[in-house]
Design a protein around this motif. Structure first.
Motif, PDB file in Angstrom:
ATOM      1  N   ILE A 599       0.392  -1.516   0.011  1.00 48.09           N
ATOM      2  CA  ILE A 599      -0.492   0.093   0.286  1.00 48.09           C
ATOM      3  C   ILE A 599       1.211   1.335  -0.376  1.00 48.09           C
ATOM      4  O   ILE A 599       0.830   2.312  -0.719  1.00 48.09           O
ATOM      5  CB  ILE A 599      -1.449   0.236   1.334  1.00 48.09           C
ATOM      6  N   ASP A 600       1.937   1.433   0.891  1.00 49.63           N
ATOM      7  CA  ASP A 600       2.672   2.572   0.950  1.00 49.63           C
ATOM      8  C   ASP A 600       3.591   2.992  -0.542  1.00 49.63           C
ATOM      9  O   ASP A 600       3.965   4.184  -0.513  1.00 49.63           O
ATOM     10  CB  ASP A 600       3.584   2.441   1.988  1.00 49.63           C
ATOM     11  N   GLY A 705      -1.043   1.497  -3.318  1.00 51.64           N
ATOM     12  CA  GLY A 705      -2.427   1.813  -3.544  1.00 51.64           C
ATOM     13  C   GLY A 705      -3.227   1.479  -3.925  1.00 51.64           C
ATOM     14  O   GLY A 705      -3.110   0.750  -4.567  1.00 51.64           O
ATOM     15  N   SER A 769      -4.151   6.173   3.640  1.00 50.83           N
ATOM     16  CA  SER A 769      -4.144   6.032   2.073  1.00 50.83           C
ATOM     17  C   SER A 769      -5.181   6.414   0.985  1.00 50.83           C
ATOM     18  O   SER A 769      -4.910   6.710   0.016  1.00 50.83           O
ATOM     19  CB  SER A 769      -3.748   4.316   1.347  1.00 50.83           C
TER      20      SER A 769
END
Lengths: 902, 110
Positions: A599-600, A705, A769
């Motif tokens: 995600i990051d 993301g 996010s």
């Protein structure tokens, strides 16, 4: 003292009369009594004299004088009460009279609001909400988007960096920057810098500080000088120079006690000794808050930095020469990039340049969200205005009789209009005041809810501009919409209204106005509801995305090993030891290290080639995210293994190189084949990197993301490809945050100079996010609910009013045998027709406007039919209820009562 | 501090003084046009006269009308002592301001 030019009054044409209409105008505008008669006499006499020469010009002259007198005297009032020639008294008296009238109007307005408190509360609440919400959002937009950067001449500051063929930012290679600097003519100064957080040691406890590495000309480019000490000089860029650091005022005061003799002191950052050479002035800020700006010297000679193919997160910032535009700079840098492409094809093929005004660059991430919210709040403000107008029109209708009486008793038209304007100005001023209070409170909520890392959020406050905005909003609401009833009053024909009573002519007119207002309100509500609906769908879709891992009960935190003493061997010895300590913490069930978090976003992206397929041209080479991970990573994150094996003890530093890839990569490169056992090499085809064997295939993980596609992904064993900066992921059986103190103690224990930073649960990483979408969702839904409420209340009011108006008619109908169902249908049909018109307009508006929020949407199109259908259905249902209640009351009309009431 | 007089107000007061006992509204307008080259609308004329009246610088009384004006009365203006004082004050101020700058008034052709 007689002048020969002067003429005695003419007596010929004494019987002629001036234009009748102009004469009538003069009779009406001029003061009564002698004061007016003398003027009319003068004009008449002069006209008659002029007629002897030319009848046409004389008449035109008469008209001009009549109009000039009308315009001038209309504003002086036509009371005709004048104190003749009493020096110094009459002006004051007139002034006193005006103040007296105003006090009267104010007192009257207050009394009438107090008499109908529910009405006053309704208006005040509407205004407070509308003005409050719009002022709060305006403050955000103003503080973040509109306010210029706090740097001198910010419009001449240009950001520049490099992009690949897919327009993805890849940051600037240092040798390319040197060529830009040498060749570009549009810039006075072109500097380079990157985010380079440092570990500060040597004080009582090691801590992570926010630092930026800068070329020596950086502060010259942005135009700010240190307040204490010196700026960097070109010598500080040399590899053999002593490392220098310029600290910010905040850091100086908070971490170093504001020591005035700080310049010249040494501080240890990432195990390198830097000399503090300067302190920036208070309030200085470059894009984000920083603690320190460090010189290039320590890295200037490193092979990593000096190889042209490496893009190490640097971006350029330049100050344009006077007369040069951002566009000039863009054209020039693009041309230079093309030159470099032909000079260094091996490294610069497909490398382009992106430039932007520095201020725009800073806010690209939040611009869409903020403008969407501003649009939404604009809709809300309009709805509030419409509602206030609708309430005031209703009040005007109710006061019609009163106004008629006052007009009949000699209340001047201007005087009545003025009173109504005082009335609406007062209520809007009070509403504006409440609105500002509301805005202060709302803004506090918004700032707290804003996504982490929102640029310039610290600058957002209710300032002068926001107050000005609120006053303007209040003035517009009050004056424009208060003018409705005032103009109606202007149309008041005293006698007529008195004779015809409350219910005729005027009331019908006001009813039409109110229906038109309901149409507007419904349309605006539809727009807001569609916006809210689309955001709900977006967040639903985002939450529904299969991330490929289990986010619950995972704690993440970061550490960095800095300094030359951390050789590869020592790192490889340190990692298992630290990991062992983490796994031993009570409540921790598994733990691992990784270079990037799902995600990051991936920290390391690179092109690669595979052994058993033909190698494509250079610009067509595939690119993958490369992520070194320790043993236990897949188990800790809950990533499913699809084929082969994950990393384990077999993957030692000296054993054959291995990798694990994701499903997307396996399918893209080896469709229909088993990827396990294939070989892959990172880098250009001619690079001397090792071929690595695929030992396992794992499920796709959303690395960049939720809204972005899963990248081609390669995992490498940390034992074979280590890193100095790593992320700890720990799966816990308890609340993840509860183990933080033990974890920090363990880290201090194994290495006292290694602070942990950016500690967050994986759930929080996920939340962050989608924070922008979530904020938009919250605001839009709130606004939509308010809009729906206001619109349905308005509709209720109109229908209720119509029912009251038509009580007599309904009585007659029912006396003649119409049944309740028929009457009910009649009233509801009227309400729903109005709504339907508003819905149609609103849908058209929403289709036109929703593409503005396209960038915020995910998994849903701006014209999603399901959303539109749901919104329309909901609004019609609410409208039906709003109509039903008053319509049902109509059926309770007792025919005999209704007829008798006439 | 005396009452401040605008340029048009000064012209009006001077006109009324010049016309003496015969300062009727119509004649004030004509005198302004012919002597000062100021063609002025009746709206501007009467509201300015009203303003001067409010300041106590002029006053008027009505005189009987003639058939040429359907017998409507006429205003006869006189400048009050305060009006004369205000004019004097304005003139003195201007003269003070011109002192030492007279060379600017010289005709450049002479």
């Amino acid at each position: 003292m007689t002048d020969p030019v002067r003429r005695k009054p003419d007596t010929t044409y004494a019987n002629e009369d001036p234009p009748r209409l102009a004469g009538w105008l003069l009779r009406h505008v001029l003061p009564g009594g002698e004061a007016g008669d003398t003027i009319r006499g003068d004009v008449l006499e002069e006209w008659r004299h002029r007629r002897t020469k030319n009848a046409n010009t004389a008449t035109r002259w008469y008209w001009r004088q009549a109009i000039s007198l009308a315009v001038r005297y209309a504003w002086r009032g036509r009371s005709g009460v004048r104190v003749v020639s009493d020096p110094g008294v009459s002006t004051r008296r007139r002034y006193m009279l005006a103040i007296d009238n105003l006090t009267q109007d104010v007192r009257y307005a207050v009394r009438s609001y107090l008499k109908a408190p529910s009405f006053a509360i309704a208006i005040l609440a509407t205004l407070a909400l509308g003005i409050g919400a719009s002022t709060a959002i305006f403050s955000m937009v103003n503080g973040i988007l509109l306010r210029p950067l706090p740097l001198p001449d910010p419009d001449r500051l240009v950001f520049a960096s490099e992009i690949n063929t897919k327009n993805q930012p890849i940051s600037t290679s240092v040798p390319n920057y040197f060529d830009w600097k040498a060749r570009a003519r549009s810039f006075e100064t072109l500097a380079l810098s990157n985010d380079s957080p440092q570990t500060l040691t040597g004080l009582d406890q090691a801590r992570r500080i926010r630092a930026r590495r800068i070329t020596a000309n950086f502060f010259r480019a942005i135009g700010v000088r240190p307040a204490l000490g010196r700026d960097l000089t070109d010598d500080d860029d040399r590899a053999n120079a002593a490392p220098a650091v310029i600290i910010t005022d905040g850091f100086w005061k908070s971490a170093l006690g504001g020591d005035p003799s700080i310049v010249g002191r040494l501080v240890t950052l990432n195990q390198v000794a830097y000399t503090i050479v300067g302190v920036m002035p208070p309030g200085f800020e470059y894009l984000r808050p920083y603690d320190a700006f460090i010189s290039m010297a320590p890295i200037a000679g490193s092979r990593n930095v000096l190889s042209r193919g490496n893009h190490n997160g640097f971006a350029a910032v330049g100050r344009l020469k006077p007369g040069f535009s951002v566009e000039d700079a863009r054209r020039e840098l693009t041309a230079i990039a093309a030159q470099l492409e032909s000079e260094y094809p091996a490294t610069n093929t497909g490398i382009g340049v992106v430039t932007a005004r520095l201020a725009d660059r800073l806010v690209t991430t939040v611009r869409t969200t903020l403008l969407a919210l501003f649009g939404a709040v604009g809709c809300l403000l309009l709805i509030a205005c419409v509602n206030v107008a609708s309430l005031l029109v209703a009040r005007g209708a109710a006061r019609q009789h009163e106004l008629a009486v006052r007009a009949a008793l000699g209340g001047g038209r201007l005087r009545l209009m003025r009173q109504l304007l005082v009335d609406s100005t007062m209520i809007s001023a009070a509403g504006g005041l409440l609105g500002v209070l509301c805005a202060i409170w709302l803004l506090r909520l918004l700032v707290a809810a804003a996504p982490e890392g929102t640029p310039r959020i610290s600058h957002v406050s209710i300032d002068g501009a926001a107050l000005l905005f609120a006053s303007a909003a209040a003035a517009v609401c009050g004056l424009v919409f208060g003018a409705f009833p005032a103009f109606q009053a202007a149309g008041t024909q005293g006698q007529q209204a008195l004779v015809r009573g409350r219910s005729a002519g005027f009331a019908a007119r006001s009813h039409h106005v109110r229906r038109a207002l309901i149409v507007v309100e419904t349309a605006l509500a539809i727009v807001l509801l569609v916006g809210a609906g689309l955001m709900i769908r977006t967040v639903q879709e985002l939450i529904g995305v299969d991330t490929g891992f289990r986010a619950d009960h995972v704690l993440t935190t970061r550490f960095a090993l800095s300094g030359t003493q951390w050789t590869e061997e020592r790192r490889q010895a340190f990692y298992p030891e630290f990991l062992q300590r983490i796994r031993a913490i009570p409540g921790v069930t598994n733990a691992a290290f990784t270079m990037s978090l799902p995600i990051d976003g991936s920290q390391w992206n690179s092109i690669f080639i595979v052994a058993d397929k033909p190698t494509p041209q250079r610009s067509q080479l595939p690119s993958a995210a490369f992520t070194p991970v320790s043993a236990g990573f897949f188990e800790t994150m809950g990533i499913r293994l699809l084929r082969g094996r994950v990393f384990g003890d077999a993957d030692a530093p000296t054993s054959p190189a291995t990798i694990v890839i994701n499903e997307t990569l396996a399918k893209a490169l080896w469709p229909g084949e088993d990827a396990v056992g294939k070989h892959l090499k990172q880098g250009w085809p001619e690079d001397k990197n090792t071929w690595r064997e695929v030992v396992g295939v794992v499920a796709d993980v959303k690395f960049n993301g939720l809204a972005n596609d899963t990248p081609l992904q390669v995992y490498l064993p940390l034992t074979q490809e280590s890193s100095t900066a790593l992320i700890v992921a720990a799966r816990t059986a308890v609340d993840p945050m509860s183990i933080v103190p033990t974890l920090e103690a363990a880290a201090r224990d194994v290495n006292k100079d290694m602070p942990l930073f950016q500690t967050a649960t994986m759930d929080q990483v996920l939340e962050t996010s989608i924070a922008q979408q979530r904020l938009s969702l919250i605001v839009m839904v709130t606004f939509a609910v308010v809009a729906l409420t206001l619109a349905s209340l308005g509709l209720y009011g109109v229908i209720a009013h119509a029912v009251t108006e038509r009580t007599h008619e309904i009585g007659v109908r029912m006396a003649l045998g119409a049944d309740a169902r028929h009457v009910l249908g009649l009233m509801i049909r009227q309400g729903l027709t109005t709504t339907a018109i508003g819905v149609a307009i609103g849908v058209a508006g929403a289709v036109a406007l929703s593409r503005w929020i396209q960038d915020l949407l995910f998994g849903v199109t701006p014209t999603d039919p399901a959303t539109f259908a749901a919104v329309v259905t909901m609004l019609m249902a609410v409208a039906l209820v709003a109509c039903y209640v008053p319509a049902w009351r109509a059926t309770r009309v007792d025919p005999t009562m209704a007829l008798r009431s006439e | 501090m005396a009452v401040y007089l605008g340029e048009f107000e000064q012209l009006l007061l001077l006109t009324v003084l010049r016309l003496g006992a015969d300062a009727f509204g119509t004649d004030i307008a004509r005198e302004l046009d012919q002597r000062a080259g100021r063609s002025v609308s009746r709206g501007a004329l009467y509201t300015s006269l009203d303003r001067l009246e409010d300041k106590g610088l002029v006053r008027w009384k009505s005189a009987s009308g003639t058939p040429a004006r359907n017998g409507l009365p006429r205003r006869v203006y006189t400048v009050t002592p305060a009006g004369v004082a205000a004019l004097r004050e304005s003139r003195d101020t201007l003269q003070r301001m011109w002192r030492g700058l007279e060379h600017l008034l010289k005709d450049p052709t002479s």
